[in-house]
Design a protein around this motif. Structure first.
Motif, PDB file in Angstrom:
ATOM      1  N   THR A 241       0.827  -1.209   0.000  1.00 18.00           N
ATOM      2  CA  THR A 241       0.000   0.000   0.000  1.00 18.00           C
ATOM      3  C   THR A 241       0.858   1.254   0.000  1.00 18.00           C
ATOM      4  N   ALA A 242       1.961   1.227   0.740  1.00 22.40           N
ATOM      5  CA  ALA A 242       2.828   2.401   0.867  1.00 22.40           C
ATOM      6  C   ALA A 242       3.516   2.767  -0.446  1.00 22.40           C
ATOM      7  N   SER A 243       3.503   1.863  -1.413  1.00 24.74           N
ATOM      8  CA  SER A 243       4.126   2.131  -2.710  1.00 24.74           C
ATOM      9  C   SER A 243       3.250   2.955  -3.635  1.00 24.74           C
ATOM     10  N   TYR A 244       2.024   3.224  -3.194  1.00 23.76           N
ATOM     11  CA  TYR A 244       1.060   3.926  -4.040  1.00 23.76           C
ATOM     12  C   TYR A 244       0.794   5.326  -3.503  1.00 23.76           C
ATOM     13  N   ALA A 245       0.887   6.299  -4.409  1.00 28.12           N
ATOM     14  CA  ALA A 245       0.799   7.696  -4.006  1.00 28.12           C
ATOM     15  C   ALA A 245      -0.575   8.315  -4.251  1.00 28.12           C
TER      16      ALA A 245
END
Length: 123
Positions: free
Chosen positions: A107-111
């Motif tokens: 999830t943290a890879s998506y901005a």
């Protein structure tokens, strides 16, 4: 980037839906893209992801063989074809644009995130 997800709805078990995600304000052609879902009382989880040029895809185990992620870089869109739907697929589905071009399930890879579209599968 603004992402607009559409295509959700109510379908019976075994049915199909095609989700679409349209990007505006700037291109997403160089971003990895993902579809996530969140059911009531549960955490958001990855469903499928695709890298910047569509050369690599990955799926949550429970949807393999039933869901297909694809993208049209010329139209700035990403799709999720969902077949053989099950009641456990019921959730709000979100599309997301990655921070980079490489595929990711984190999830943290998506901005950038769309607003979500409800998918309900009746038994």
């Amino acid at each position: 980037v603004q992402l607009q997800a559409s295509g959700g709805g109510l379908v019976q078990t075994g049915g199909s839906l095609r989700l679409s995600c349209a990007a505006s304000r700037r291109t997403i052609s160089n971003n990895a893209m993902g579809w996530f879902r969140q059911a009531p009382g549960k955490e958001r989880e990855i469903v499928a992801a695709i890298d910047w040029n569509g050369g690599s895809t990955t799926y949550k185990d429970s949807v393999k063989g039933r869901f297909t992620i694809s993208r049209d870089r010329s139209k700035n869109t990403v799709h999720l074809q969902m077949d053989s739907l099950k009641p456990e697929d019921t959730a709000v589905y979100y599309c997301a644009a990655g921070r980079g071009s490489a595929i990711s399930t984190r999830t943290a890879s998506y901005a950038y995130w769309g607003q979500g579209t409800q998918v309900t599968v009746s038994s």
